[in-house]
Structures are given as structure tokens and as C-alpha cells.
Design a protein around this motif. Structure first.
Motif, PDB file in Angstrom:
ATOM      1  N   SER A   1       7.277  10.968  -5.700  1.00 38.67           N
ATOM      2  CA  SER A   1       7.303   9.547  -6.070  1.00 38.67           C
ATOM      3  C   SER A   1       8.468   8.815  -5.413  1.00 38.67           C
ATOM      4  O   SER A   1       8.289   7.744  -4.819  1.00 38.67           O
ATOM      5  N   LEU A   2       9.672   9.363  -5.516  1.00 33.79           N
ATOM      6  CA  LEU A   2      10.840   8.711  -4.918  1.00 33.79           C
ATOM      7  C   LEU A   2      10.742   8.692  -3.399  1.00 33.79           C
ATOM      8  O   LEU A   2      11.083   7.689  -2.751  1.00 33.79           O
ATOM      9  N   ALA A   3      10.255   9.775  -2.819  1.00 28.21           N
ATOM     10  CA  ALA A   3      10.123   9.829  -1.360  1.00 28.21           C
ATOM     11  C   ALA A   3       9.128   8.788  -0.860  1.00 28.21           C
ATOM     12  O   ALA A   3       9.357   8.125   0.165  1.00 28.21           O
ATOM     13  N   PHE A   4       8.019   8.597  -1.571  1.00 32.96           N
ATOM     14  CA  PHE A   4       7.068   7.555  -1.191  1.00 32.96           C
ATOM     15  C   PHE A   4       7.675   6.165  -1.373  1.00 32.96           C
ATOM     16  O   PHE A   4       7.384   5.235  -0.614  1.00 32.96           O
ATOM     17  N   GLY A   5       8.527   5.997  -2.393  1.00 30.73           N
ATOM     18  CA  GLY A   5       9.203   4.714  -2.577  1.00 30.73           C
ATOM     19  C   GLY A   5      10.126   4.375  -1.425  1.00 30.73           C
ATOM     20  O   GLY A   5      10.189   3.230  -0.963  1.00 30.73           O
ATOM     21  N   LEU A   6      10.841   5.379  -0.928  1.00 27.20           N
ATOM     22  CA  LEU A   6      11.706   5.165   0.231  1.00 27.20           C
ATOM     23  C   LEU A   6      10.885   4.807   1.472  1.00 27.20           C
ATOM     24  O   LEU A   6      11.313   3.995   2.301  1.00 27.20           O
ATOM     25  N   THR A   7       9.716   5.402   1.584  1.00 22.27           N
ATOM     26  CA  THR A   7       8.829   5.074   2.703  1.00 22.27           C
ATOM     27  C   THR A   7       8.415   3.610   2.660  1.00 22.27           C
ATOM     28  O   THR A   7       8.423   2.907   3.686  1.00 22.27           O
ATOM     29  N   ALA A   8       8.051   3.130   1.469  1.00 24.15           N
ATOM     30  CA  ALA A   8       7.660   1.727   1.322  1.00 24.15           C
ATOM     31  C   ALA A   8       8.815   0.791   1.675  1.00 24.15           C
ATOM     32  O   ALA A   8       8.605  -0.290   2.251  1.00 24.15           O
ATOM     33  N   ALA A   9      10.038   1.202   1.356  1.00 25.55           N
ATOM     34  CA  ALA A   9      11.201   0.370   1.677  1.00 25.55           C
ATOM     35  C   ALA A   9      11.383   0.214   3.180  1.00 25.55           C
ATOM     36  O   ALA A   9      11.772  -0.862   3.664  1.00 25.55           O
ATOM     37  N   VAL A  10      11.097   1.276   3.930  1.00 23.06           N
ATOM     38  CA  VAL A  10      11.190   1.197   5.390  1.00 23.06           C
ATOM     39  C   VAL A  10      10.211   0.156   5.936  1.00 23.06           C
ATOM     40  O   VAL A  10      10.558  -0.661   6.796  1.00 23.06           O
ATOM     41  N   VAL A  11       8.983   0.165   5.410  1.00 16.61           N
ATOM     42  CA  VAL A  11       7.993  -0.817   5.853  1.00 16.61           C
ATOM     43  C   VAL A  11       8.418  -2.224   5.449  1.00 16.61           C
ATOM     44  O   VAL A  11       8.285  -3.182   6.229  1.00 16.61           O
TER      45      VAL A  11
ATOM     46  N   GLY B   1       0.806  -1.209   0.000  1.00 13.02           N
ATOM     47  CA  GLY B   1       0.000   0.000   0.000  1.00 13.02           C
ATOM     48  C   GLY B   1       0.840   1.260   0.000  1.00 13.02           C
ATOM     49  O   GLY B   1       0.557   2.218  -0.730  1.00 13.02           O
ATOM     50  N   ALA B   2       1.898   1.271   0.822  1.00 10.36           N
ATOM     51  CA  ALA B   2       2.781   2.439   0.852  1.00 10.36           C
ATOM     52  C   ALA B   2       3.486   2.625  -0.487  1.00 10.36           C
ATOM     53  O   ALA B   2       3.656   3.749  -0.970  1.00 10.36           O
ATOM     54  N   GLY B   3       3.874   1.517  -1.119  1.00 14.15           N
ATOM     55  CA  GLY B   3       4.563   1.584  -2.400  1.00 14.15           C
ATOM     56  C   GLY B   3       3.691   2.069  -3.534  1.00 14.15           C
ATOM     57  O   GLY B   3       4.191   2.601  -4.533  1.00 14.15           O
ATOM     58  N   SER B   4       2.385   1.917  -3.412  1.00 10.18           N
ATOM     59  CA  SER B   4       1.492   2.347  -4.483  1.00 10.18           C
ATOM     60  C   SER B   4       1.551   3.853  -4.712  1.00 10.18           C
ATOM     61  O   SER B   4       1.238   4.339  -5.806  1.00 10.18           O
ATOM     62  N   LEU B   5       1.953   4.610  -3.690  1.00 10.38           N
ATOM     63  CA  LEU B   5       2.008   6.060  -3.831  1.00 10.38           C
ATOM     64  C   LEU B   5       3.167   6.520  -4.702  1.00 10.38           C
ATOM     65  O   LEU B   5       3.292   7.723  -4.994  1.00 10.38           O
ATOM     66  N   ILE B   6       4.012   5.579  -5.115  1.00  6.14           N
ATOM     67  CA  ILE B   6       5.015   5.925  -6.138  1.00  6.14           C
ATOM     68  C   ILE B   6       4.304   6.436  -7.384  1.00  6.14           C
ATOM     69  O   ILE B   6       4.776   7.344  -8.067  1.00  6.14           O
ATOM     70  N   PHE B   7       3.134   5.847  -7.666  1.00  2.42           N
ATOM     71  CA  PHE B   7       2.335   6.243  -8.834  1.00  2.42           C
ATOM     72  C   PHE B   7       1.311   7.304  -8.412  1.00  2.42           C
ATOM     73  O   PHE B   7       0.106   7.103  -8.509  1.00  2.42           O
ATOM     74  N   ILE B   8       1.829   8.423  -7.935  1.00  2.01           N
ATOM     75  CA  ILE B   8       0.987   9.445  -7.320  1.00  2.01           C
ATOM     76  C   ILE B   8       0.070  10.125  -8.329  1.00  2.01           C
ATOM     77  O   ILE B   8      -0.914  10.763  -7.949  1.00  2.01           O
ATOM     78  N   THR B   9       0.345   9.968  -9.621  1.00  2.00           N
ATOM     79  CA  THR B   9      -0.525  10.570 -10.633  1.00  2.00           C
ATOM     80  C   THR B   9      -1.702   9.673 -11.007  1.00  2.00           C
ATOM     81  O   THR B   9      -2.568  10.099 -11.779  1.00  2.00           O
ATOM     82  N   SER B  10      -1.739   8.448 -10.479  1.00  3.46           N
ATOM     83  CA  SER B  10      -2.803   7.502 -10.812  1.00  3.46           C
ATOM     84  C   SER B  10      -3.850   7.457  -9.704  1.00  3.46           C
ATOM     85  O   SER B  10      -3.553   6.988  -8.593  1.00  3.46           O
ATOM     86  N   PRO B  11      -5.078   7.882  -9.960  1.00  4.01           N
ATOM     87  CA  PRO B  11      -6.128   7.787  -8.941  1.00  4.01           C
ATOM     88  C   PRO B  11      -6.387   6.358  -8.484  1.00  4.01           C
ATOM     89  O   PRO B  11      -6.644   6.121  -7.297  1.00  4.01           O
ATOM     90  N   VAL B  12      -6.315   5.401  -9.418  1.00  8.92           N
ATOM     91  CA  VAL B  12      -6.550   3.995  -9.058  1.00  8.92           C
ATOM     92  C   VAL B  12      -5.485   3.509  -8.081  1.00  8.92           C
ATOM     93  O   VAL B  12      -5.782   2.861  -7.071  1.00  8.92           O
ATOM     94  N   ALA B  13      -4.226   3.824  -8.376  1.00  8.37           N
ATOM     95  CA  ALA B  13      -3.133   3.394  -7.491  1.00  8.37           C
ATOM     96  C   ALA B  13      -3.280   4.010  -6.104  1.00  8.37           C
ATOM     97  O   ALA B  13      -3.021   3.352  -5.088  1.00  8.37           O
ATOM     98  N   ILE B  14      -3.718   5.246  -6.042  1.00 10.93           N
ATOM     99  CA  ILE B  14      -3.864   5.929  -4.755  1.00 10.93           C
ATOM    100  C   ILE B  14      -4.954   5.269  -3.915  1.00 10.93           C
ATOM    101  O   ILE B  14      -4.753   4.973  -2.727  1.00 10.93           O
TER     102      ILE B  14
END
Length: 390
Positions: A368-378, A292-305
Motif C-alpha cells: 500500500s505505501l509503495a503504491f502511494g509513493l508511486t502515485a506521488a511520482v506521477v 489511477g496509480a493512487g487507487s492501488l493504495i487500497f489493494i484489498t479493494s477489488p473495486v479500487a483496483i
């Protein structure tokens, strides 16, 4: 003369009532305080951004509240021992609710941060006291389910408050929301007379929050849960700012989905955790949270969000219950206050530190990159959870 054979009397299974009158009073109180918190969780960052403080100010507002909570949580077990549950929880309700009214005066960053600090202290008093009280007034063999019901009482305000706060900005304005948040918390004072005055364990006052952790089995669930709360604080604080086009409807929908799935998952994790053991379910919950946290990498996609919000809400809610149940299973009753404070330290510390660091990082990396780093922490937290699973 007695008969040769006597038929033993039939025994009726004892059904332990879970939601007692005291528990119901507690649930009513935490509902109001939770609504007060979540109405402003995403609104205060928007309030600051609308008045020129930007992303750094938004991160500082969430960070100030949560780090204040962390500092306060270290003394809550001693506070409970000194003034009891009623006095402690009453103090928390006032500290969380009343300062919201000061936000109507100005959007100056120093004042907003000061209000966030006081509200954070109130939040700490409430959550530590409430969780310890849940553990004390629920039967041990149904504790996971009790935490699940408590999670619903805390989670439903998130379902209502997170999207509603953003949605009502246009109708009520920021000032109206600040008044509503104050009323929601202070109304909980009416529920206090039905709660126990004091803990039944006087020995609890001698246990320090950070004392005796080595070999206690508490460190793994504490750090694992902190990793998940890092992502939770970031998503709630920065999603309204990251979505392009000032699309409040999309943000409200995502926050609604995340807030709705979390309490349901928390309750289900409690029911199945009581039967299967909470450790077995922890790693799968973390996998969902990481996806779920990694999905925010695709911050321009409403479906991914929106889909990502559902995954993260499910993993986060389950992780809340499972880590808390694991910790209470590993300590005697005399350390219940310590466990509550420690778990909430992980919750608020992860939430606050994540928001502050993300606010500093995102300026150089983009969302996008910052959200990706967040997903890596989880994702890293999955490793110790798998090792702990039998």
C-alpha cells in the motif's frame, strides 16, 4: 474571344489517406511483436515467483528487459541509417521472439534475466524503428491521429496479452506460453517486404540521441512521460503479486481494463491533440494517471483496483500520444529518429527503473505505501505539464 467573366473551376479538397499499404504492413508487424511482449510481461514474474525467486526476482526480470532496451535505444538511429528499416525491424523481431523458447529449459534466475536482456534489446529495436517510421509515412497535419492508430495496434495486444497470459497459465502452462510468444513475434517477419527499405533523410544519421537537447523543448515531455511509465511498469509487474489469495481473475480483469482503456485514450488524444494542441491536454491526462496509480493504495479493494486501472489506463494512453506529438512538433524531420529513441528511453527507462526500485522498497514498506509513493511520482509530473500549457 474569351467571355467577360470566367467561373473558376471548382476545387475538390484533397483527402490525404492515412492508413496506406505500408502503414497497414507496419501495423500488422507491431501487433504480433506487441502480443509477444505482453503475453510474458506478467507471466515471467509469476514464473520466477513460482520457482522461488520472489518479488526481487520479479522486479529484476522487468528491470533487466527495460534497461536493456534503454541501452540499445541509444544506437538505433545509427542502426536504421546503416541497414534501413527492414533490416532493423527484422532484427528486432528475432531478438524479441526467439529467446522466449529458452525459458522452457529452466527457471534459473540468471538464465531468465539473460533472456529478458535479449528480448529487451529486440523490443528497443522494434519500437524505435516503428515509431520513427510512423512519423515518416504519415502526413504531418494528421500525425497525432497516426500515432493514435499506431497506439491501437500496439495497445490491442496488451488488451489481449496481459490478461490472457495470466489466464492461460493453468491451461497451457508456462512452456506453452513461451512458445506462443515466440511465434507471435517471428510471424511479423512476413510483413517486412511491404515496408520502406530506408529513411528518406540521410542527414538523420548525424544526430545523436542525447545531442542538442538544451533549448529543444524535448526535456519536459521526456521526463513527464518517464514519471508515468514508472507507474505503468510497477502496476503490470507487481499487481499479480500484490493481490491477496492468488486471485488471478481479479488481476486479469484489472489488466484487461487498463490495457483496453489505454489505446482508446491514445487514439482520442491524438485526434483532439491535432485540433487543440497536445500541450493543453497533457496535464489532465497526468491527473487521471496519478489518480489511477493512487487507487492501488487500497489493494484489498477489488473495486479500487479495477476502477483505478481504468483511470490509469486512460491517463497513460493519452500521455503516450501527447508527449510523443509534442516532441515531434518541436523538431525537424532530420531528428525524427532521435525523438523516437528519446521517447522510448523515457518509456523503457521509467518502466525498468520503477520495477527495480519498487521491488526493493516494497519489502520494507508493504504494497500500500509503495503504491502511494508511486502515485506521488506521477503527481509531481503534473507541475511541469501545467507550466508548459499555454
Amino acid at each position: 474571344m474569351s467571355s467577360v467573366c470566367e467561373v473558376p473551376a471548382a476545387t475538390t479538397p484533397v483527402i490525404t489517406r492515412l492508413v496506406t499499404a505500408q502503414f497497414a504492413q507496419l501495423l500488422a508487424m507491431v501487433f504480433g511483436s506487441g502480443l509477444s511482449m505482453y503475453l510474458l510481461t506478467s507471466v515471467v514474474p509469476l514464473y520466477l515467483a513460482a520457482n522461488g525467486s520472489g518479488g526481487v526476482g520479479a522486479g529484476l526480470s522487468t528491470g533487466a528487459m527495460m534497461l536493456s532496451a534503454v541501452a540499445t535505444e541509444l544506437v538505433i538511429p545509427k542502426l536504421i541509417a546503416r541497414i534501413g528499416y527492414r533490416g532493423t525491424l527484422g532484427l528486432g523481431l528475432v531478438l524479441l521472439g526467439a529467446p522466449s523458447l529458452l525459458l522452457m529449459l529452466t527457471a534459473s534466475l540468471p538464465l531468465v534475466l539473460a533472456v529478458c536482456v535479449v528480448r529487451g534489446a529486440g523490443l528497443a529495436v522494434l519500437v524505435v524503428g516503428a515509431v520513427a517510421l510512423v512519423a515518416e509515412i504519415t502526413p504531418s497535419h494528421r500525425r497525432g491521429e497516426g500515432f493514435g492508430i499506431y497506439g491501437i495496434a500496439v495497445g490491442v495486444p496488451a488488451v489481449i496479452g496481459l490478461p490472457l497470459g495470466v489466464y492461460l497459465i493453468e491451461g497451457l502452462g508456462f512452456g506453452g506460453l513461451f512458445v506462443l510468444a515466440a511465434i507471435a513475434s517471428l510471424a511479423g517477419l512476413a510483413a517486412l517486404p511491404g515496408l520502406p527499405k530506408r529513411s528518406t533523410e540521410a542527414e538523420e544519421q548525424h544526430v545523436k540521441v542525447l545531442g542538442g537537447l538544451r533549448g529543444s523543448g524535448l526535456l519536459m515531455p521526456t521526463f513527464v512521460f518517464a514519471a508515468v511509465t514508472v507507474a505503468a511498469g510497477i502496476s503490470v509487474t507487481f499487481l499479480p503479486l500484490a493481490v491477496a489469495g492468488d486471485n488471478h481473475s481479479l488481476v486479469a480483469a484489472a489488466l484487461l481494463v487498463q490495457a483496453a482503456t489505454a489505446p482508446v485514450a491514445r487514439w482520442l488524444a491524438g485526434r483532439f491533440g491535432d485540433r487543440l494542441g497536445p500541450v493543453k491536454l497533457l496535464a489532465p491526462a497526468l491527473v487521471l494517471a496519478a489518480l489511477g496509480a493512487g487507487s492501488l493504495i487500497f489493494i484489498t479493494s477489488p473495486v479500487a483496483i479495477v476502477v483505478g486501472a481504468a483511470f490509469f489506463g486512460t491517463g497513460f494512453g493519452a500521455g503516450q500520444n501527447l508527449t510523443l506529438a509534442i516532441m515531434y512538433d518541436r523538431v525537424p524531420k532530420t531528428r525524427y529518429g532521435q525523438v523516437s529513441a528519446l521517447w522510448n528511453l523515457a518509456y523503457d527507462g521509467g518502466w525498468g527503473i520503477g520495477a527495480i526500485v519498487f521491488g526493493a522498497v516494497v519489502a520494507g514498506t508493504g504494497y500500500s505505501l509503495a503504491f502511494g509513493l508511486t502515485a506521488a511520482v506521477v503527481a509531481l509530473a503534473i507541475v511541469p505539464a501545467v507550466k508548459a500549457s499555454p
